[in-house]
Write a protein that holds these residues in place. Structure first.
Motif, PDB file in Angstrom:
ATOM      1  N   UNK A   1       0.867  -1.182   0.000  1.00  0.00           N
ATOM      2  CA  UNK A   1       0.000   0.000   0.000  1.00  0.00           C
ATOM      3  C   UNK A   1       0.904   1.233   0.000  1.00  0.00           C
ATOM      4  N   UNK A   2       0.627   2.170  -0.906  1.00  0.00           N
ATOM      5  CA  UNK A   2       1.427   3.399  -0.994  1.00  0.00           C
ATOM      6  C   UNK A   2       0.512   4.600  -0.759  1.00  0.00           C
ATOM      7  N   UNK A   3       0.907   5.444   0.182  1.00  0.00           N
ATOM      8  CA  UNK A   3       0.108   6.622   0.497  1.00  0.00           C
ATOM      9  C   UNK A   3       0.989   7.711   1.080  1.00  0.00           C
ATOM     10  N   UNK A   4       0.444   8.905   1.145  1.00  0.00           N
ATOM     11  CA  UNK A   4       1.206   9.984   1.758  1.00  0.00           C
ATOM     12  C   UNK A   4       0.525  11.322   1.622  1.00  0.00           C
ATOM     13  N   UNK A   5       1.051  12.270   2.356  1.00  0.00           N
ATOM     14  CA  UNK A   5       0.608  13.651   2.315  1.00  0.00           C
ATOM     15  C   UNK A   5       1.719  14.436   1.634  1.00  0.00           C
ATOM     16  N   UNK A   6       1.521  14.869   0.392  1.00  0.00           N
ATOM     17  CA  UNK A   6       2.598  15.572  -0.323  1.00  0.00           C
ATOM     18  C   UNK A   6       3.187  16.758   0.440  1.00  0.00           C
TER      19      UNK A   6
ATOM     20  N   UNK B   1      10.760  16.014   3.254  1.00  0.00           N
ATOM     21  CA  UNK B   1      11.927  15.146   3.396  1.00  0.00           C
ATOM     22  C   UNK B   1      12.789  15.222   2.142  1.00  0.00           C
ATOM     23  N   UNK B   2      12.130  15.290   0.994  1.00  0.00           N
ATOM     24  CA  UNK B   2      12.838  15.359  -0.288  1.00  0.00           C
ATOM     25  C   UNK B   2      13.559  16.705  -0.427  1.00  0.00           C
ATOM     26  N   UNK B   3      12.963  17.774   0.114  1.00  0.00           N
ATOM     27  CA  UNK B   3      13.646  19.067   0.034  1.00  0.00           C
ATOM     28  C   UNK B   3      14.892  19.082   0.915  1.00  0.00           C
TER      29      UNK B   3
ATOM     30  N   UNK C   1       9.591   7.783   0.004  1.00  0.00           N
ATOM     31  CA  UNK C   1       8.310   8.460  -0.052  1.00  0.00           C
ATOM     32  C   UNK C   1       7.714   8.254  -1.434  1.00  0.00           C
ATOM     33  N   UNK C   2       6.446   7.936  -1.588  1.00  0.00           N
ATOM     34  CA  UNK C   2       5.440   7.923  -0.528  1.00  0.00           C
ATOM     35  C   UNK C   2       5.669   6.784   0.467  1.00  0.00           C
ATOM     36  N   UNK C   3       4.922   6.853   1.554  1.00  0.00           N
ATOM     37  CA  UNK C   3       4.974   5.819   2.582  1.00  0.00           C
ATOM     38  C   UNK C   3       4.509   4.510   1.958  1.00  0.00           C
ATOM     39  N   UNK C   4       5.198   3.444   2.312  1.00  0.00           N
ATOM     40  CA  UNK C   4       4.817   2.119   1.827  1.00  0.00           C
ATOM     41  C   UNK C   4       4.629   1.187   3.027  1.00  0.00           C
TER      42      UNK C   4
END
Length: 159
Positions: free
Chosen positions: A84-89, A95-97, A106-109
């Motif tokens: 399952x892959x989900x996240x809040x952009x 984290x990517x910045x 990311x996204x959360x898995x």
């Protein structure tokens, strides 16, 4: 001498106990950065509960991959397993910045899988581990929030 042997045996027994998968599943943490939560439900129901909780929280669901279906179609015998892959952009991309390589996490898995004895687990990467892995020290508040969210989401699968 006898006390030394007893201490060594006790320490060895403790290490063996801590290293067993059953103990790790109950403890819900592992030194390899993976958190494992035992589900009280089938794989399908566990996935359904996680998806519902993600939706209820307003988190974006990016998808579910039926790994067992794909593996079995390819000729492998794979027990039930879904990713399952989900996240809040707004949260996840912070984290990517801090480090573009954090995009690997990311996204959360969350992988939901069934073991040979029929037990079902959900596993995900610990956010403190992700921070250390990518050398991110500037997003403590965000990693704490992400940890609280994933703990809340996986709490929906415990009976």
């Amino acid at each position: 001498m006898i006390n030394s042997v007893k201490s060594t045996l006790a320490a060895t027994a403790l290490v063996l106990t801590l290293a067993t998968p059953g103990f790790l599943a109950q403890a819900e943490t592992a030194s390899d950065g993976v958190v494992t939560v035992k589900s009280g439900y089938s794989v399908a129901e566990t996935v359904s509960r996680i998806k519902k909780d993600v939706a209820d929280k307003g988190i974006t669901l990016f998808g579910v991959i039926d790994q067992a279906k794909l593996g079995n179609a390819a000729g492998n015998v794979v027990r039930p397993s879904r990713l399952i892959m989900f996240g809040n952009p707004a949260l996840g991309t912070t984290f990517i910045t801090a480090n573009p390589k954090a995009g690997l996490d990311w996204p959360v898995r969350v992988v939901v899988y069934q073991t040979a004895d029929g037990s079902v687990y959900a596993a995900y990467t610990d956010f403190d581990y992700i921070a250390r892995r990518h050398g991110i020290e500037s997003r403590t508040k965000e990693f704490k929030m992400a940890t609280e969210v994933i703990q809340s989401v996986t709490s929906s699968i415990k009976k």
